[in-house]
Design a protein around this motif. Structure first.
Motif, PDB file in Angstrom:
ATOM      1  N   MET A 147       0.842  -1.201   0.000  1.00  0.00           N
ATOM      2  CA  MET A 147       0.000   0.000   0.000  1.00  0.00           C
ATOM      3  C   MET A 147       0.877   1.251   0.000  1.00  0.00           C
ATOM      4  SD  MET A 147      -3.102   0.959  -0.086  1.00  0.00           S
ATOM      5  CE  MET A 147      -3.901   2.541   0.000  1.00  0.00           C
ATOM      6  N   GLY A 148       1.846   1.232   0.932  1.00  0.00           N
ATOM      7  CA  GLY A 148       2.776   2.351   1.022  1.00  0.00           C
ATOM      8  C   GLY A 148       3.569   2.505  -0.261  1.00  0.00           C
ATOM      9  N   LEU A 149       3.945   1.357  -0.823  1.00  0.00           N
ATOM     10  CA  LEU A 149       4.736   1.375  -2.056  1.00  0.00           C
ATOM     11  C   LEU A 149       3.935   1.991  -3.193  1.00  0.00           C
ATOM     12  CD1 LEU A 149       7.554   0.389  -2.892  1.00  0.00           C
ATOM     13  CD2 LEU A 149       6.444  -1.612  -3.879  1.00  0.00           C
ATOM     14  N   PHE A 150       2.636   1.657  -3.219  1.00  0.00           N
ATOM     15  CA  PHE A 150       1.764   2.167  -4.277  1.00  0.00           C
ATOM     16  C   PHE A 150       1.679   3.695  -4.201  1.00  0.00           C
ATOM     17  CE2 PHE A 150      -2.555   3.256  -5.765  1.00  0.00           C
ATOM     18  CZ  PHE A 150      -2.367   2.931  -7.088  1.00  0.00           C
ATOM     19  N   THR A 151       1.475   4.208  -2.976  1.00  0.00           N
ATOM     20  CA  THR A 151       1.393   5.664  -2.795  1.00  0.00           C
ATOM     21  C   THR A 151       2.680   6.322  -3.253  1.00  0.00           C
ATOM     22  OG1 THR A 151       0.386   4.981  -0.722  1.00  0.00           O
ATOM     23  CG2 THR A 151       0.512   7.332  -1.137  1.00  0.00           C
ATOM     24  N   MET A 152       3.794   5.676  -2.876  1.00  0.00           N
ATOM     25  CA  MET A 152       5.090   6.253  -3.187  1.00  0.00           C
ATOM     26  C   MET A 152       5.310   6.296  -4.701  1.00  0.00           C
ATOM     27  SD  MET A 152       7.821   5.341  -0.383  1.00  0.00           S
ATOM     28  CE  MET A 152       8.802   4.080  -1.111  1.00  0.00           C
ATOM     29  N   THR A 153       4.962   5.182  -5.377  1.00  0.00           N
ATOM     30  CA  THR A 153       5.153   5.131  -6.824  1.00  0.00           C
ATOM     31  C   THR A 153       4.305   6.193  -7.509  1.00  0.00           C
ATOM     32  OG1 THR A 153       5.148   2.764  -6.422  1.00  0.00           O
ATOM     33  CG2 THR A 153       5.389   3.468  -8.692  1.00  0.00           C
ATOM     34  N   LYS A 154       3.065   6.342  -7.020  1.00  0.00           N
ATOM     35  CA  LYS A 154       2.174   7.325  -7.624  1.00  0.00           C
ATOM     36  C   LYS A 154       2.768   8.725  -7.516  1.00  0.00           C
ATOM     37  CE  LYS A 154      -2.213   8.566  -6.439  1.00  0.00           C
ATOM     38  NZ  LYS A 154      -3.433   8.307  -5.665  1.00  0.00           N
ATOM     39  N   ARG A 155       3.260   9.039  -6.297  1.00  0.00           N
ATOM     40  CA  ARG A 155       3.839  10.351  -6.062  1.00  0.00           C
ATOM     41  C   ARG A 155       5.093  10.563  -6.921  1.00  0.00           C
ATOM     42  NH1 ARG A 155       3.820  14.209  -2.213  1.00  0.00           N
ATOM     43  NH2 ARG A 155       1.625  14.185  -2.683  1.00  0.00           N
ATOM     44  N   ALA A 156       5.920   9.503  -6.997  1.00  0.00           N
ATOM     45  CA  ALA A 156       7.160   9.619  -7.760  1.00  0.00           C
ATOM     46  C   ALA A 156       6.852   9.860  -9.234  1.00  0.00           C
ATOM     47  CB  ALA A 156       8.006   8.366  -7.586  1.00  0.00           C
ATOM     48  N   LEU A 157       5.881   9.119  -9.754  1.00  0.00           N
ATOM     49  CA  LEU A 157       5.502   9.280 -11.161  1.00  0.00           C
ATOM     50  C   LEU A 157       4.969  10.687 -11.414  1.00  0.00           C
ATOM     51  CD1 LEU A 157       3.821   5.947 -12.296  1.00  0.00           C
ATOM     52  CD2 LEU A 157       5.821   7.067 -13.274  1.00  0.00           C
ATOM     53  N   ALA A 158       4.104  11.137 -10.487  1.00  0.00           N
ATOM     54  CA  ALA A 158       3.533  12.477 -10.652  1.00  0.00           C
ATOM     55  C   ALA A 158       4.640  13.520 -10.663  1.00  0.00           C
ATOM     56  CB  ALA A 158       2.545  12.759  -9.529  1.00  0.00           C
ATOM     57  N   ASN A 159       5.658  13.313  -9.835  1.00  0.00           N
ATOM     58  CA  ASN A 159       6.750  14.289  -9.772  1.00  0.00           C
ATOM     59  C   ASN A 159       7.603  14.257 -11.032  1.00  0.00           C
ATOM     60  OD1 ASN A 159       5.966  15.221  -7.339  1.00  0.00           O
ATOM     61  ND2 ASN A 159       7.569  14.203  -6.156  1.00  0.00           N
ATOM     62  N   VAL A 160       7.773  13.050 -11.612  1.00  0.00           N
ATOM     63  CA  VAL A 160       8.596  12.947 -12.809  1.00  0.00           C
ATOM     64  C   VAL A 160       7.882  13.565 -14.007  1.00  0.00           C
ATOM     65  CG1 VAL A 160       9.586  11.315 -14.447  1.00  0.00           C
ATOM     66  CG2 VAL A 160       9.902  10.960 -12.016  1.00  0.00           C
ATOM     67  N   ILE A 161       6.591  13.229 -14.145  1.00  0.00           N
ATOM     68  CA  ILE A 161       5.859  13.652 -15.334  1.00  0.00           C
ATOM     69  C   ILE A 161       5.319  15.078 -15.193  1.00  0.00           C
ATOM     70  CG2 ILE A 161       3.939  13.070 -16.857  1.00  0.00           C
ATOM     71  CD1 ILE A 161       4.276  10.159 -15.778  1.00  0.00           C
ATOM     72  N   GLY A 162       4.915  15.437 -13.986  1.00  0.00           N
ATOM     73  CA  GLY A 162       4.213  16.706 -13.803  1.00  0.00           C
ATOM     74  C   GLY A 162       5.094  17.934 -13.994  1.00  0.00           C
ATOM     75  N   LYS A 163       4.440  19.075 -13.996  1.00  0.00           N
ATOM     76  CA  LYS A 163       5.145  20.347 -14.159  1.00  0.00           C
ATOM     77  C   LYS A 163       5.867  20.711 -12.859  1.00  0.00           C
ATOM     78  CE  LYS A 163       1.774  23.009 -15.246  1.00  0.00           C
ATOM     79  NZ  LYS A 163       1.005  24.185 -15.369  1.00  0.00           N
ATOM     80  N   PRO A 164       6.933  21.487 -12.915  1.00  0.00           N
ATOM     81  CA  PRO A 164       7.550  21.941 -11.670  1.00  0.00           C
ATOM     82  C   PRO A 164       6.625  22.904 -10.925  1.00  0.00           C
ATOM     83  CG  PRO A 164       8.624  22.960 -13.556  1.00  0.00           C
ATOM     84  CD  PRO A 164       7.691  21.934 -14.100  1.00  0.00           C
ATOM     85  N   ALA A 165       6.724  22.892  -9.593  1.00  0.00           N
ATOM     86  CA  ALA A 165       5.859  23.761  -8.794  1.00  0.00           C
ATOM     87  C   ALA A 165       6.348  25.189  -8.793  1.00  0.00           C
ATOM     88  CB  ALA A 165       5.790  23.241  -7.358  1.00  0.00           C
ATOM     89  N   THR A 166       7.609  25.389  -9.167  1.00  0.00           N
ATOM     90  CA  THR A 166       8.171  26.732  -9.140  1.00  0.00           C
ATOM     91  C   THR A 166       8.016  27.410 -10.497  1.00  0.00           C
ATOM     92  OG1 THR A 166      10.260  25.635  -9.570  1.00  0.00           O
ATOM     93  CG2 THR A 166       9.869  26.391  -7.348  1.00  0.00           C
TER      94      THR A 166
END
Lengths: 135, 126, 360
Positions: free
Chosen positions: B1-20
């Protein structure tokens, strides 16, 4: 918008510790101690609170008077009493922690008691730069 | 479960736009109400000195005789108190910031136009 | 019984954004006693009240603190209004309330980020500061300032915030609420956070009452002490309950702040929904304040008190501020006794020290 329930009354310096004991017995919390200079005397306000009813007692002292500390009832009063000592130069007797005037590091000793002479310095008019008058 | 959350967050960070924001390239966010810097329309100024008297930071100096108005940019705290009291509404705050400078003058100096001919003495010219 | 040594902590220390000095008396690794000393950035703002007109001084009162600035300006304005007997319109009260809650959210998020940073949890730090940015943008849109709003003035607010803008702010807040909930969950459930903070610097409810702690520091010890309960501004109409935690340790103080994010968001939504129409200030004010008044508000850091005294002229005679950090120093001294030297930074941080406002 509700009005806040604050009351204020003056008491004698000698009654201070007794009054504070009464507040303590009632289960009040020490909110603050604050000093105000009024000409040649000082007013010191002690605020206590229970169920958001803020009660203030006020003593009036003069330079050189010794104020009894309320540390026997409220240990936490040391922070306010040291502040009064450092800023106003009043003597408080029997504080739970006495910083000896080193709580506030101020450039002038007791700045609220002897405010420094302020001389107004005429501001220099800067030499108008090359872009003078760029309205 | 924890791994799933982590992967989701990591993917979002790789693909998504920078926050700055890429600041110098893209301008900083500014809104219509943003308090950027103080400006004056010197032609409308009557040199009453209200702004300098109400300035909490003593940043403004007005001279009626010389018909000058100056603001110390380093002292100014952009509180808009002068804008509120100005009787001719010739002071205003604009959203853009003052460009940074490396050396003096930090005081912005405004020379008003000469006084209208008839009354008072002639304005000083430099 | 080991040998006692004194280790200075501060005024420059990586966890402290502002200077406070603590002399830590250590026995081996354990703190026996902590002696605070302050005064490194005493600015004399209280004295300045004698030199500025009371309407201009609000700009200085606002700058007492860089984070809880809006609450300071509201508190100063309310105390002057109390002296002068001004009736501020309801809409101004509601807008003040909304912005006070916004500044609470931004302050708590800043603090949560700093705490994560002090623990060495860099990711969490960036995460909470990223969410905070959305709040700051909304505040700049509504008032013109990111941290120094400058909207409040004696007798109301300076510029109305139109209903569309309030709706927009409320929508933005709804968008970031899931992120805030996630942040709250991390702080209350994450193993590394719990390991670092559980059981540290425990103060019971009675001790906290005795020591006069205020704000989230007190509420973390199950002491429901919140000046918002007095119902100033619009709080009496918004249905408000203080957030408390039972344990009284660092983690409890942390969770109180995280949960207050959601409570603040709820208050904003409720205030936007009930927003009355009408004017936002009392118009031109004549005369000067004559008399004295105490006023209490709840800052992000705790209960703050402003005392103003005027003599009818345009210049106040005395303005006194008792900031929450000042009241939280005695609890801090008690909390530090018995913790390890390595835990001192975290314990100091959990009272949310704001030295700039403490020394005025």
């Amino acid at each position: 918008m509700k009005d806040q329930n604050t009351t204020m009354r003056g008491i004698a310096v000698s009654d201070l510790v007794k009054e504070t004991g009464a507040f303590k017995a009632k289960g009040c919390r020490l909110v603050q101690i604050g000093c105000t200079g009024i000409g040649d005397a000082y007013e010191i306000n002690y605020t206590f609170d229970k169920d958001y009813v803020f009660e203030t007692v006020r003593i009036t002292v003069h330079d050189g008077d010794v104020i009894p500390s309320i540390a026997e009832h409220y240990w936490a009063s040391f922070i306010y009493e040291n502040e009064i000592h450092d800023l106003y130069g009043l003597t408080v007797e029997g504080m739970s922690i006495d910083f000896g005037g080193h709580l506030f590091h101020t450039a002038i000793e007791n700045p609220f008691k002897n405010p420094p002479e302020v001389t107004k310095v005429e501001k220099e008019t800067p030499a108008p730069g090359p872009e003078e008058g760029d309205a | 479960m924890g791994l799933f959350t982590m992967t989701k967050r990591a993917l979002a960070n790789v693909i998504g736009k920078p926050a700055t924001l890429m600041y110098p390239v893209k301008p900083a966010k500014q809104f219509e109400r943003s308090r950027g810097m103080l400006e004056i329309t010197i032609e409308d100024c009557i040199y009453c000195g209200l702004c300098s008297r109400h300035c909490p930071a003593d940043a403004i100096v007005v001279s009626k005789d010389d018909r000058t108005w100056q603001v110390d940019r380093l002292r100014c705290i952009i509180c808009a108190q002068c804008v509120d009291v100005c009787p001719k509404t010739c002071l205003r705050l604009v959203p853009e910031y003052k460009k940074s400078v490396a050396e003096p003058p930090f005081v912005d100096f405004f020379q008003g136009p000469p006084a209208p001919p008839k009354p008072e003495k002639k304005a000083k010219e430099e | 019984m080991g040998r006692q040594i004194v280790v200075p902590f501060g005024p420059q220390h990586p966890v402290l954004p502002e200077p406070i000095h603590l002399d830590l008396v250590l026995e081996d690794e354990v703190v026996v006693e902590a002696v605070p000393s302050i005064g490194y950035i005493h600015r004399g703002l209280e004295k300045l009240v004698e030199k500025r007109e009371y309407t201009d001084y609000i700009r200085i009162a606002e700058r007492i603190c860089g984070i809880c600035s809006f609450t300071h300006s509201v508190n100063y304005a309310e105390s002057v209004e109390k002296v002068m007997g001004l009736e501020v319109p309801a809409r101004a009260h509601y807008i003040r309330t909304i912005l006070m809650e916004y500044s609470r959210m931004h302050s708590h998020m800043l603090w949560l980020g700093l705490t994560a940073d002090a623990m060495g949890f860099e990711n969490l730090f960036m995460n909470s500061w990223r969410i905070r940015e959305a709040i700051l943008d909304d505040m700049e849109m509504a008032t013109g300032g990111r941290v120094i709003q400058g909207l409040c003035t004696v007798g109301g607010i300076r510029k109305d915030v139109p209903d569309e803008m309030l709706g927009q702010m409320s929508d933005h807040l709804k968008e970031i609420t899931p992120q805030m909930e996630e942040l709250c969950k991390i702080f209350s459930h994450d193993t590394s956070v719990r390991h670092r903070m559980r059981g540290l610097g425990v103060l019971t409810k009675e001790e906290m009452w005795e020591l006069g702690g205020v704000g989230p520091t007190a509420r973390g010890s199950n002491l429901p002490l919140d000046a918002r309960c007095t119902g100033y501004s619009a709080y009496d109409e918004l249905g408000f309950k203080p957030v408390v935690e039972k344990e009284g340790d660092c983690l409890a103080r942390c969770i109180v702040r995280a949960r207050e994010l959601m409570a603040a968001a709820d208050l904003v939504h409720a205030a936007v929904k009930k927003m009355p129409d009408g004017p936002v200030d009392v118009g031109k004010i004549k005369g000067g304040p004559d008399g004295e008044a105490f006023f209490f508000t709840e800052q992000p850091r705790g209960e703050v008190l402003h005392y103003v005294k005027g003599n009818g002229s345009k210049y106040l005679v005395r303005h006194r501020v008792r900031t929450p950090t000042f009241a939280n120093i005695p609890p801090l001294v008690k909390m530090l006794a018995g913790v390890d030297l390595a835990d001192v930074p975290v314990v100091v941080l959990t009272i949310d020290p704001c030295i700039g406002c403490m020394e005025r």
